[in-house]
Design an enzyme around this catalytic site. Structure first.
Site, PDB file in Angstrom:
ATOM      1  N   TYR A 130       0.831  -1.210   0.000  1.00  0.00           N
ATOM      2  CA  TYR A 130       0.000   0.000   0.000  1.00  0.00           C
ATOM      3  C   TYR A 130       0.861   1.255   0.000  1.00  0.00           C
ATOM      4  O   TYR A 130       1.877   1.314   0.667  1.00  0.00           O
ATOM      5  CB  TYR A 130      -0.901   0.017   1.237  1.00  0.00           C
TER       6      TYR A 130
ATOM      7  N   TRP B  78       1.387   5.551  -1.842  1.00  0.00           N
ATOM      8  CA  TRP B  78       1.170   6.478  -2.943  1.00  0.00           C
ATOM      9  C   TRP B  78       2.172   6.360  -4.067  1.00  0.00           C
ATOM     10  O   TRP B  78       1.866   6.692  -5.197  1.00  0.00           O
ATOM     11  CB  TRP B  78       1.167   7.918  -2.405  1.00  0.00           C
TER      12      TRP B  78
HETATM   13  N1  LIG Z   1      -1.836   9.072  11.936  1.00  0.00           N
HETATM   14  C1  LIG Z   1      -2.198   9.058  10.669  1.00  0.00           C
HETATM   15  N2  LIG Z   1      -1.662   8.158   9.813  1.00  0.00           N
HETATM   16  C2  LIG Z   1      -2.023   8.154   8.525  1.00  0.00           C
HETATM   17  C3  LIG Z   1      -2.979   9.079   8.039  1.00  0.00           C
HETATM   18  C4  LIG Z   1      -3.557  10.010   8.962  1.00  0.00           C
HETATM   19  O1  LIG Z   1      -4.422  10.834   8.596  1.00  0.00           O
HETATM   20  N3  LIG Z   1      -3.133   9.974  10.267  1.00  0.00           N
HETATM   21  N4  LIG Z   1      -3.329   9.066   6.733  1.00  0.00           N
HETATM   22  C5  LIG Z   1      -3.235   7.803   6.037  1.00  0.00           C
HETATM   23  C6  LIG Z   1      -3.424   7.972   4.603  1.00  0.00           C
HETATM   24  S1  LIG Z   1      -4.896   8.707   4.128  1.00  0.00           S
HETATM   25  C7  LIG Z   1      -2.544   7.541   3.688  1.00  0.00           C
HETATM   26  S2  LIG Z   1      -2.979   7.604   2.024  1.00  0.00           S
HETATM   27  C8  LIG Z   1      -1.241   6.948   4.070  1.00  0.00           C
HETATM   28  C9  LIG Z   1      -0.105   7.328   3.133  1.00  0.00           C
HETATM   29  O2  LIG Z   1       0.933   6.449   3.303  1.00  0.00           O
HETATM   30  P1  LIG Z   1       2.037   6.218   2.175  1.00  0.00           P
HETATM   31  O3  LIG Z   1       1.432   6.316   0.828  1.00  0.00           O
HETATM   32  O4  LIG Z   1       2.757   4.982   2.509  1.00  0.00           O
HETATM   33  O5  LIG Z   1       2.965   7.483   2.429  1.00  0.00           O
HETATM   34  P2  LIG Z   1       4.063   8.168   1.524  1.00  0.00           P
HETATM   35  O6  LIG Z   1       4.938   8.939   2.451  1.00  0.00           O
HETATM   36  O7  LIG Z   1       3.434   8.906   0.407  1.00  0.00           O
HETATM   37  O8  LIG Z   1       4.902   6.932   1.018  1.00  0.00           O
HETATM   38  C10 LIG Z   1       5.210   6.697  -0.297  1.00  0.00           C
HETATM   39  C11 LIG Z   1       6.595   6.050  -0.346  1.00  0.00           C
HETATM   40  O9  LIG Z   1       6.856   5.652  -1.678  1.00  0.00           O
HETATM   41  C12 LIG Z   1       8.172   6.083  -2.056  1.00  0.00           C
HETATM   42  N5  LIG Z   1       8.133   6.292  -3.498  1.00  0.00           N
HETATM   43  C13 LIG Z   1       7.740   7.372  -4.202  1.00  0.00           C
HETATM   44  N6  LIG Z   1       7.811   7.140  -5.516  1.00  0.00           N
HETATM   45  C14 LIG Z   1       8.247   5.869  -5.650  1.00  0.00           C
HETATM   46  C15 LIG Z   1       8.499   5.028  -6.771  1.00  0.00           C
HETATM   47  O10 LIG Z   1       8.336   5.407  -7.927  1.00  0.00           O
HETATM   48  N7  LIG Z   1       8.925   3.753  -6.519  1.00  0.00           N
HETATM   49  C16 LIG Z   1       9.109   3.297  -5.255  1.00  0.00           C
HETATM   50  N8  LIG Z   1       9.528   2.026  -5.101  1.00  0.00           N
HETATM   51  N9  LIG Z   1       8.881   4.080  -4.180  1.00  0.00           N
HETATM   52  C17 LIG Z   1       8.453   5.331  -4.385  1.00  0.00           C
HETATM   53  C18 LIG Z   1       8.430   7.331  -1.276  1.00  0.00           C
HETATM   54  O11 LIG Z   1       9.829   7.545  -1.132  1.00  0.00           O
HETATM   55  C19 LIG Z   1       7.712   7.022   0.049  1.00  0.00           C
HETATM   56  O12 LIG Z   1       8.575   6.386   0.953  1.00  0.00           O
HETATM   57  O13 LIG Z   1      -0.920   7.337   5.406  1.00  0.00           O
HETATM   58  C20 LIG Z   1      -1.954   7.007   6.330  1.00  0.00           C
HETATM   59  N10 LIG Z   1      -1.482   7.243   7.672  1.00  0.00           N
HETATM   60  N1  LIG Z   2      -0.646  18.691   1.698  1.00  0.00           N
HETATM   61  C1  LIG Z   2      -1.122  17.444   1.676  1.00  0.00           C
HETATM   62  N2  LIG Z   2      -2.372  17.213   1.196  1.00  0.00           N
HETATM   63  C2  LIG Z   2      -2.880  15.953   1.195  1.00  0.00           C
HETATM   64  C3  LIG Z   2      -2.126  14.849   1.639  1.00  0.00           C
HETATM   65  C4  LIG Z   2      -0.795  15.118   2.143  1.00  0.00           C
HETATM   66  O1  LIG Z   2      -0.090  14.206   2.587  1.00  0.00           O
HETATM   67  N3  LIG Z   2      -0.345  16.409   2.131  1.00  0.00           N
HETATM   68  N4  LIG Z   2      -2.678  13.588   1.625  1.00  0.00           N
HETATM   69  C5  LIG Z   2      -3.806  13.334   0.731  1.00  0.00           C
HETATM   70  C6  LIG Z   2      -4.498  12.095   1.128  1.00  0.00           C
HETATM   71  S1  LIG Z   2      -3.739  10.604   0.797  1.00  0.00           S
HETATM   72  C7  LIG Z   2      -5.729  12.066   1.685  1.00  0.00           C
HETATM   73  S2  LIG Z   2      -6.481  10.587   2.044  1.00  0.00           S
HETATM   74  C8  LIG Z   2      -6.453  13.313   1.962  1.00  0.00           C
HETATM   75  C9  LIG Z   2      -7.098  13.256   3.341  1.00  0.00           C
HETATM   76  O2  LIG Z   2      -8.025  14.274   3.466  1.00  0.00           O
HETATM   77  P1  LIG Z   2      -8.673  14.545   4.899  1.00  0.00           P
HETATM   78  O3  LIG Z   2      -8.937  13.266   5.578  1.00  0.00           O
HETATM   79  O4  LIG Z   2      -9.793  15.493   4.744  1.00  0.00           O
HETATM   80  O5  LIG Z   2      -7.437  15.319   5.545  1.00  0.00           O
HETATM   81  P2  LIG Z   2      -6.898  15.485   7.016  1.00  0.00           P
HETATM   82  O6  LIG Z   2      -5.853  16.551   6.895  1.00  0.00           O
HETATM   83  O7  LIG Z   2      -6.502  14.200   7.608  1.00  0.00           O
HETATM   84  O8  LIG Z   2      -8.136  16.027   7.828  1.00  0.00           O
HETATM   85  C10 LIG Z   2      -8.772  17.244   7.509  1.00  0.00           C
HETATM   86  C11 LIG Z   2      -9.130  17.967   8.781  1.00  0.00           C
HETATM   87  O9  LIG Z   2     -10.123  17.255   9.494  1.00  0.00           O
HETATM   88  C12 LIG Z   2     -10.090  17.745  10.835  1.00  0.00           C
HETATM   89  N5  LIG Z   2     -10.547  16.708  11.736  1.00  0.00           N
HETATM   90  C13 LIG Z   2      -9.813  15.733  12.311  1.00  0.00           C
HETATM   91  N6  LIG Z   2     -10.606  14.973  13.089  1.00  0.00           N
HETATM   92  C14 LIG Z   2     -11.858  15.485  13.002  1.00  0.00           C
HETATM   93  C15 LIG Z   2     -13.114  15.142  13.580  1.00  0.00           C
HETATM   94  O10 LIG Z   2     -13.245  14.194  14.334  1.00  0.00           O
HETATM   95  N7  LIG Z   2     -14.187  15.903  13.227  1.00  0.00           N
HETATM   96  C16 LIG Z   2     -14.095  16.959  12.393  1.00  0.00           C
HETATM   97  N8  LIG Z   2     -15.193  17.615  12.083  1.00  0.00           N
HETATM   98  N9  LIG Z   2     -12.904  17.317  11.862  1.00  0.00           N
HETATM   99  C17 LIG Z   2     -11.819  16.595  12.149  1.00  0.00           C
HETATM  100  C18 LIG Z   2      -8.651  18.110  11.122  1.00  0.00           C
HETATM  101  O11 LIG Z   2      -8.587  19.377  11.734  1.00  0.00           O
HETATM  102  C19 LIG Z   2      -7.988  18.068   9.757  1.00  0.00           C
HETATM  103  O12 LIG Z   2      -7.183  19.198   9.486  1.00  0.00           O
HETATM  104  O13 LIG Z   2      -5.597  14.432   1.906  1.00  0.00           O
HETATM  105  C20 LIG Z   2      -4.805  14.486   0.718  1.00  0.00           C
HETATM  106  N10 LIG Z   2      -4.147  15.773   0.711  1.00  0.00           N
HETATM  107 MO   LIG Z   3      -4.879   8.887   1.787  1.00  0.00          MO
END
Ligand SMILES: Nc1nc2c(c(=O)[nH]1)N[C@H]1C(S)=C(S)[C@@H](COP(=O)(O)OP(=O)(O)OC[C@H]3O[C@@H](n4cnc5c(=O)[nH]c(N)nc54)[C@H](O)[C@@H]3O)O[C@H]1N2
Ligand SMILES: Nc1nc2c(c(=O)[nH]1)N[C@H]1C(S)=C(S)[C@@H](COP(=O)(O)OP(=O)(O)OC[C@H]3O[C@@H](n4cnc5c(=O)[nH]c(N)nc54)[C@H](O)[C@@H]3O)O[C@H]1N2
Ligand SMILES: [Mo]
Length: 713
Positions: free
Chosen positions: A51, A53
């Protein structure tokens, strides 16, 4: 790079030295191990969910490459759903039918909102920092332009969030600083006001939904409902900390205007995360705006959503079927590794964890993204072998046995097209990769040759041939639809090409037809209508996910007994300065650190009560773990809440204290419910204190020790 202890059968993942070996040697070792595991234990013993990005390009998309390779190697244990939206993906098809993410196309678009709406109520805000993070890479950043256009057209915004800056300041949004994890209670409270004041759209609730009477009885607290308690504004105020008068005023406002109910994904990354989505649909139904232009429910309006949707995608690398059919809920990875043979519930099925011997990861960073990292650390020691393709010595690469160093997107050629985009971009290589670096495709080609299917894997094409091939297939598709793209050479020379203009979507259409005539235009739920009560979900008999939207008290929230010991709710949101953990060592991310740590935002009152000053190094802790972070004091965060974004590279000291500020040392590793088994990082209580003494600097960006010769075995 090969872990020294793996070669000798000793040592520990995460602390061992690495041995630099030749590519031939590393590929031989990895291929032999893949072959050993599949022959001895079967392909299900290979965990290939991988899993994450990865990065923008479509051909080099790491998951596509690894899955094609592993499927050809006889298969792998795969995963289902995402860390982003698991609860939504599983619960919504039961409620509104459609594909897991269909709500994003069926809700109102920005142009429709601008034209028709009066009010956008956004649970979880719509932070500009999060906008348009689309795998594939968007060509134009237009989200804030749309938001501003709506505001200028008179649309008012309500930001329901613990954080004020979750709505851009120029939207002039009304801030309702809700307690985290209580959105379901607020939604039920709003429904109560609508129902008890005769403002609810009962006509639509009866004609277009099933279960209205039962839901109404639950909300009104009818004597024969499950708890007999009215979910009135006072009830909701006590849980959410949003004043009852504000709840009543908001409900009246919703009823009086064309209203969008936007559900950010964050509100479902929580224990019982299915419930706020279900309650949000119910609120939208009762609001009067359901199925009307520019109104109704939508998810992720501020995130991936552009409001204009391209109907194109780049032809993908062909994927053979995976002969192993087990697919595990993605966020259960640590459980899987810790408890082979265990069976769990998932969406009405039973899933048995396989005995994983080999983990192969490309394009994701589980030691960033998974919850309760100390637990993952233990689980990660169990498999025989871990192979990782990475560009960086991040926490996951350091915990591998074989690391293949791979090129970044700047070091290879590819195509990019965002999922709601209309411009295809030529990703031309900016620099050659360093000498000892190959692409993911190059790694898997080398492995495929050794495992015996090199020709099948490459189909005789070079990487450049593949990029051209995928473009040509895309071009043919566009031509079939009557459009025109330039030849590959013209495109590559120019650097980009516009796809035929996408139509402005009139997406309220999906529910408009239902609203007009539910018998003639059923949706694909069992009843053909919106399921306010789902017999299917009720039939699963899960106490943690009943058959209708229900307030279920989470284990950790500001109203829990545990708040006596850990009185602060941790929001670990998406970082402003990076994509998750990517480029955390880069200048933009590092410039935002405080005292060399990830910044943690605290309300002035909470900081003063703990003697914490702006810029202090603090220790954030609970029963699961602890990390250091750099204090930032701001009234943009409500009292009782601290915000520590995800993605600081995990850097535990020998006692497990993360010196850098990765919130996942604190988060809980339990599923949302038996329905979706999604991640629950949002359900976390902590305490914060000033770090005593001279805290050690972070070593997150120091590479591990590397030696040049293999040990004698
Ligand atoms: N506490 C907490 N944890 C969360 C979240 C949260 O809201 N709170 N959000 C969750 C969510 S929504 C998501 S989507 C995940 C994201 O979790 P990940 O998608 O695992 O996070 P990234 O840091 O984007 O990791 C991508 C990795 O791929 C590597 N990479 C980039 N390009 C390439 C490539 O071309 N080839 C290879 N082999 N590697 C590459 C990068 O160096 C990086 O280490 O995290 C989750 N974790
Ligand atoms: N810059 C940047 N943008 C991203 C990403 C990134 O890594 N960097 N990741 C992308 C990815 S993979 C995803 S999945 C999306 C995620 O998109 P979201 O899930 O919407 O993003 P978050 O920043 O986790 O949360 C948005 C806001 O929700 C609020 N929040 C947290 N808990 C609660 C709650 O219980 N109730 C309410 N009402 N609000 C709450 C927090 O203040 C937080 O800032 O974002 C994407 N956009
Ligand atoms: Mo995500």
């Amino acid at each position: 790079m090969v872990r020294e202890g793996w070669l000798t059968g000793t040592g520990t993942r995460g602390t061992d030295r690495f041995v630099a070996v030749s590519w031939e040697r590393a590929l031989d070792l990895a291929a032999a191990e893949i072959d050993r595991v599949r022959t001895r234990h079967g392909n299900a013993a290979i965990y290939g969910g991988s899993y994450g990005w990865g990065s923008a390009g479509r051909f080099h998309h790491a998951q596509s490459q690894i899955h094609r390779f592993l499927a050809m190697a006889g298969g792998y244990t795969a995963t289902v759903n995402t860390y982003s939206q698991a609860a939504m993906e599983v619960v919504l098809p039961h409620i509104i039918g459609g594909s897991p993410r269909s709500i994003e196309q069926r809700g109102p678009s920005w142009p429709e909102i601008t034209e028709h709406a009066g009010l956008v109520v956004s649970f979880g805000g719509l932070a500009a920092k999060n906008a348009q993070m689309v795998p594939g890479g968007p060509s134009r950043h237009t989200q804030t332009t749309w938001q501003r256009a709506a505001a200028e057209a008179g649309v008012r915004f309500v930001n329901v969030s613990p954080v004020r800056t979750d709505a851009a300041s120029d939207l002039d949004a009304r801030w309702l600083p809700i307690r985290p994890a209580t959105d379901t209670a607020l939604m039920l409270g709003l429904c109560h006001v609508l129902l008890s004041e005769g403002l609810a759209d009962v006509d639509v609730a009866r004609r277009c939904c099933v279960g209205f009477d039962e839901f109404r009885d639950y909300v009104l607290g009818a004597s024969d409902s499950s708890d007999g308690r009215a979910k009135d504004a006072e009830w909701a105020a006590a849980i959410t900390d949003v004043p009852a008068d504000d709840i009543r005023a908001l409900a009246r406002d919703i009823a009086a205007h064309r209203t969008v109910i936007n559900l950010a994904w964050s509100i479902q990354r929580q224990e019982h995360g299915e419930q706020p989505y279900w309650a949000g649909i119910a609120l939208a139904v009762l609001s009067g705006s359901f199925g009307r232009p520019g109104g109704g429910p939508v998810a992720g309006l501020g995130i991936a959503e552009l409001g204009v949707r391209g109907h194109w995608s780049i032809a993908a690398l062909p994927q053979p079927a995976n002969p192993v059919t087990t697919a595990l809920p993605v966020a259960r990875i640590a459980d899987v590794l810790l408890s082979p043979g265990e069976t769990i519930d998932y969406n009405g099925t039973r899933v048995t964890y396989p005995d994983i011997r080999l983990v192969y990861w490309a394009g994701g960073n589980p030691f960033h993204h998974h919850q309760d990292l100390a637990r993952l650390e233990k689980a990660w020691q169990r498999p025989d072998t871990v192979i990782v393709n990475e560009s960086w010595w991040n926490a996951t690469a350091r915990r591998a046995d074989i690391v293949f160093p791979v090129a970044t997107p700047l070091e290879r050629e590819d195509l990019a097209l965002g999922s709601s985009d209309t411009t295809i971009t030529a990703m031309q290589r900016a620099v050659a990769p360093p000498a000892e670096v190959r692409t993911d495709h190059g790694v898997f080609t080398g492995l495929a040759e050794r495992v015996g299917f090199g020709g099948r894997f490459t189909e005789g094409r070079s990487e450049q041939d593949w990029v051209r091939e995928l473009y040509d297939r895309t071009r043919a598709r566009v031509a079939d639809a009557g459009g025109r793209l330039p030849t590959f050479d013209e495109f590559w020379e120019r650097g980009w090409a516009d796809l035929p203009a996408a139509e402005m979507s009139q997406r309220g259409g999906a529910f408009a037809a239902l609203r007009e005539d539910p018998a003639a235009h059923p949706i694909d739920t069992p009843s053909g209508r919106v399921e306010l009560v789902s017999d299917t979900v009720a039939g699963f008999g899960y106490p943690d996910c009943p058959g209708m939207p229900t307030w279920l008290e989470p284990t950790e929230w500001l109203g829990a007994p545990l708040a006596a010991r850990y009185p602060l709710h941790l929001v670990s949101n998406q970082p402003r300065t990076r994509l998750h953990s990517q480029y955390d060592g880069g200048r933009v991310s590092r410039d935002a650190k405080v005292a060399g740590r990830e910044p943690i935002d605290l309300n002035p009152g909470d900081a003063a009560a703990r003697g914490i000053a702006d810029g202090d190094v603090v220790r954030v802790h609970n029963d699961r773990g602890a990390c250091l972070a750099g204090a930032r004091i701001t009234d943009a965060v409500r009292p009782g809440v601290v915000v520590l974004a995800t993605g600081a590279w995990y850097d535990p000291d020998p006692d497990g204290l993360d010196r850098h500020g990765n919130p996942n040392v604190l988060t809980r590793d339990t599923g949302t419910s038996r329905l979706a088994q999604g991640p629950t990082s949002g359900t976390t209580l902590v305490e914060v204190e000033r770090a005593g003494g001279q805290p050690e600097p972070t070593r997150a960006f120091h590479p591990p020790e590397i030696v040049e010769s293999e040990p004698d075995t």
